[in-house]
Scaffold this motif. Structure first.
Motif, PDB file in Angstrom:
ATOM      1  N   ALA A 136      23.302 -18.477 -36.966  1.00 49.66           N
ATOM      2  CA  ALA A 136      24.314 -17.833 -36.115  1.00 49.66           C
ATOM      3  C   ALA A 136      25.723 -18.065 -36.658  1.00 49.66           C
ATOM      4  N   TYR A 137      25.987 -19.290 -37.132  1.00 53.75           N
ATOM      5  CA  TYR A 137      27.310 -19.563 -37.705  1.00 53.75           C
ATOM      6  C   TYR A 137      27.574 -18.690 -38.925  1.00 53.75           C
ATOM      7  N   ASP A 138      26.561 -18.516 -39.751  1.00 51.88           N
ATOM      8  CA  ASP A 138      26.722 -17.718 -40.970  1.00 51.88           C
ATOM      9  C   ASP A 138      27.042 -16.254 -40.666  1.00 51.88           C
ATOM     10  N   MET A 139      26.660 -15.816 -39.466  1.00 50.80           N
ATOM     11  CA  MET A 139      26.923 -14.429 -39.083  1.00 50.80           C
ATOM     12  C   MET A 139      28.261 -14.265 -38.360  1.00 50.80           C
ATOM     13  N   GLY A 140      29.021 -15.381 -38.251  1.00 48.81           N
ATOM     14  CA  GLY A 140      30.366 -15.288 -37.698  1.00 48.81           C
ATOM     15  C   GLY A 140      30.557 -15.844 -36.313  1.00 48.81           C
ATOM     16  N   ALA A 141      29.535 -16.449 -35.724  1.00 50.22           N
ATOM     17  CA  ALA A 141      29.675 -17.002 -34.375  1.00 50.22           C
ATOM     18  C   ALA A 141      30.653 -18.171 -34.367  1.00 50.22           C
ATOM     19  N   GLU A 142      31.377 -18.304 -33.267  1.00 46.08           N
ATOM     20  CA  GLU A 142      32.331 -19.407 -33.140  1.00 46.08           C
ATOM     21  C   GLU A 142      31.698 -20.621 -32.468  1.00 46.08           C
ATOM     22  N   ILE A 143      30.916 -20.360 -31.430  1.00 48.20           N
ATOM     23  CA  ILE A 143      30.257 -21.437 -30.683  1.00 48.20           C
ATOM     24  C   ILE A 143      28.777 -21.108 -30.575  1.00 48.20           C
ATOM     25  N   VAL A 144      27.940 -22.061 -30.948  1.00 52.44           N
ATOM     26  CA  VAL A 144      26.490 -21.863 -30.898  1.00 52.44           C
ATOM     27  C   VAL A 144      25.864 -22.992 -30.084  1.00 52.44           C
ATOM     28  N   TYR A 174      34.640 -28.806 -22.504  1.00 52.64           N
ATOM     29  CA  TYR A 174      33.482 -29.594 -22.922  1.00 52.64           C
ATOM     30  C   TYR A 174      33.142 -29.378 -24.396  1.00 52.64           C
ATOM     31  N   TYR A 175      33.305 -28.153 -24.868  1.00 54.36           N
ATOM     32  CA  TYR A 175      32.908 -27.826 -26.227  1.00 54.36           C
ATOM     33  C   TYR A 175      34.121 -27.814 -27.149  1.00 54.36           C
ATOM     34  N   GLY A 176      33.985 -28.542 -28.248  1.00 52.43           N
ATOM     35  CA  GLY A 176      35.056 -28.559 -29.234  1.00 52.43           C
ATOM     36  C   GLY A 176      34.835 -27.467 -30.259  1.00 52.43           C
ATOM     37  N   LYS A 177      35.433 -27.594 -31.415  1.00 57.19           N
ATOM     38  CA  LYS A 177      35.317 -26.601 -32.466  1.00 57.19           C
ATOM     39  C   LYS A 177      33.863 -26.442 -32.884  1.00 57.19           C
ATOM     40  N   ASN A 178      33.405 -25.195 -32.921  1.00 60.65           N
ATOM     41  CA  ASN A 178      32.016 -24.876 -33.282  1.00 60.65           C
ATOM     42  C   ASN A 178      31.004 -25.593 -32.409  1.00 60.65           C
ATOM     43  N   ALA A 179      31.471 -26.003 -31.224  1.00 60.84           N
ATOM     44  CA  ALA A 179      30.575 -26.672 -30.248  1.00 60.84           C
ATOM     45  C   ALA A 179      29.958 -27.938 -30.786  1.00 60.84           C
ATOM     46  N   LYS A 180      30.587 -28.547 -31.798  1.00 58.21           N
ATOM     47  CA  LYS A 180      30.025 -29.775 -32.358  1.00 58.21           C
ATOM     48  C   LYS A 180      30.563 -31.010 -31.639  1.00 58.21           C
ATOM     49  N   ASP A 181      31.720 -30.845 -30.998  1.00 58.25           N
ATOM     50  CA  ASP A 181      32.302 -31.935 -30.240  1.00 58.25           C
ATOM     51  C   ASP A 181      32.189 -31.620 -28.770  1.00 58.25           C
ATOM     52  N   VAL A 182      31.697 -32.565 -28.009  1.00 59.11           N
ATOM     53  CA  VAL A 182      31.494 -32.332 -26.585  1.00 59.11           C
ATOM     54  C   VAL A 182      32.218 -33.390 -25.784  1.00 59.11           C
ATOM     55  N   LYS A 183      32.981 -32.930 -24.798  1.00 55.10           N
ATOM     56  CA  LYS A 183      33.707 -33.846 -23.935  1.00 55.10           C
ATOM     57  C   LYS A 183      32.714 -34.663 -23.122  1.00 55.10           C
TER      58      LYS A 183
END
Length: 352
Positions: A121-129, A335-344
């Motif tokens: 999904a990231y490779d296709m341009g998604a910002e948050i997965v 709750y979601y940081g950049k690319n949803a990799k960081d979570v509050k």
């Protein structure tokens, strides 16, 4: 980018079918997850239903690929190709840019496999997965209020896996997954017919037998069915006449694995939730819930009420549609940081 400007896309990447839901548009794609390639040029010849119609009827110049098996991407490049062609066909490739993607996966998928799904999904341009368990989405799609602190058992029988989970207070408490589901049933039917009638049949024929004759308990109007295949001795075409009772015996034997998995899950269930289950019973979802007599089968073994999902084939993406509101609230709360990799801290999302 403003929240309302992002496109929400939910994907149920099933072994048998791929379903895609796009916010404000509904389900935009629902076809078999299979592709046909030209072996010489490596060009895509067909995908989805068109490719499915070619199964078992192609020559050596055509290669059939199922990039997702048992909820796991077995061919990453083919999976990317599949998604790109689906959305190109729908003229919606631009919707992936800066989008929010929710991927539904089986309970048994490993962290490595989960990351592979997200990378597509990231490779296709998604910002948050985001990745959530299929069984949780299926429960939402079936109409269960999973936010209540009350135990619910959900049995999701798909094409590649059967997922069983106990859900309470908005998330999965405990879950198990086994690769005994629709495709496995088809294989067992093929083995039985080969063993009993010396006839080899194809995948599509086995699936038709399951749909026409499959049951887990006796029912009115039981019938027989003629199937055609190849005699394993002479190699010539041969007919075999199969009865409902024969296929029932095959399926009951296969379902014993699911029953054992459910018993193991119940043995590890907190006592308070076990009490809820006696009252609430089981919710049965997925394509496998369409097998005749499945409610009677589980009720006869566990003596609890059973309910069938009103939308067994689309329940996962229907649930994802409802989950979109929860995702939006979490995004607004940061709750979601950049690319949803960081979570509050404090997020209730288990898989991200």
């Amino acid at each position: 980018m403003k929240l309302e400007d992002r496109t929400f896309i939910a994907l149920d990447l099933g072994t048998s079918n791929i379903l895609a839901y796009v916010g404000k548009q509904g389900i935009v794609y629902d076809e078999p997850s299979i592709m046909a390639y030209d072996t010489f040029t490596n060009e895509l010849v067909a995908l989805g239903q068109e490719a499915y119609e070619m199964v078992g009827k192609t020559h050596e110049s055509i290669r059939m690929i199922v990039p997702i098996r048992d909820g796991v991407i077995t061919d990453l490049e083919a999976a990317k190709d599949l998604l790109k062609h689906i959305f190109a066909k729908l003229k919606m490739l631009n919707d992936w840019k800066n989008s929010i993607i929710l991927l539904a996966c089986p309970s048994g998928v490993t962290e490595l496999e989960r990351e592979a799904l997200k990378q597509v999904a990231y490779d296709m341009g998604a910002e948050i997965v985001l990745v959530e368990e299929e069984v949780k989405m299926a429960a939402l799609g079936a109409g269960l209020n999973i936010d209540l602190p009350r135990g619910n058992v959900v049995i999701d029988i798909g094409g590649g896996t059967t997922d069983i989970a106990i859900i309470s207070a908005g998330d999965v408490v405990i879950s198990r997954s086994v690769k005994v589901a629709g495709n496995f049933f088809d294989e067992e039917i093929k083995k039985y017919i080969r063993s009993e009638y010396n006839v080899t049949i194809g995948d599509r024929t086995a699936e038709n037998v399951k749909k026409e004759l499959g049951s887990l308990s006796k029912y009115k109007g039981e019938k027989t069915m003629s199937v055609f295949g190849r005699d394993i001795v002479s190699g010539l075409p041969k007919e075999a006449v199969i009865s409902s009772e024969e296929i029932r015996n095959v399926l009951v034997n296969s379902f014993s694995v699911i029953t054992d998995l459910l018993i193991g899950l119940m043995e590890n269930t907190p006592p308070e939730l076990a009490g809820d289950i006696i009252t609430n019973g089981f919710m049965i979802c997925g394509g496998g819930s369409k097998i005749r007599g499945i409610k009677e089968y589980f009720n006869g073994i566990f003596s609890v009420p059973c309910t069938l999902s009103p939308n067994p084939l689309t329940g996962v993406v229907e649930g994802a549609k409802g989950f979109q509101k929860i995702i939006n609230r979490r995004l607004e709360a940061g709750y979601y940081g950049k690319n949803a990799k960081d979570v509050k801290k404090g997020s209730q999302s288990k898989y991200i």
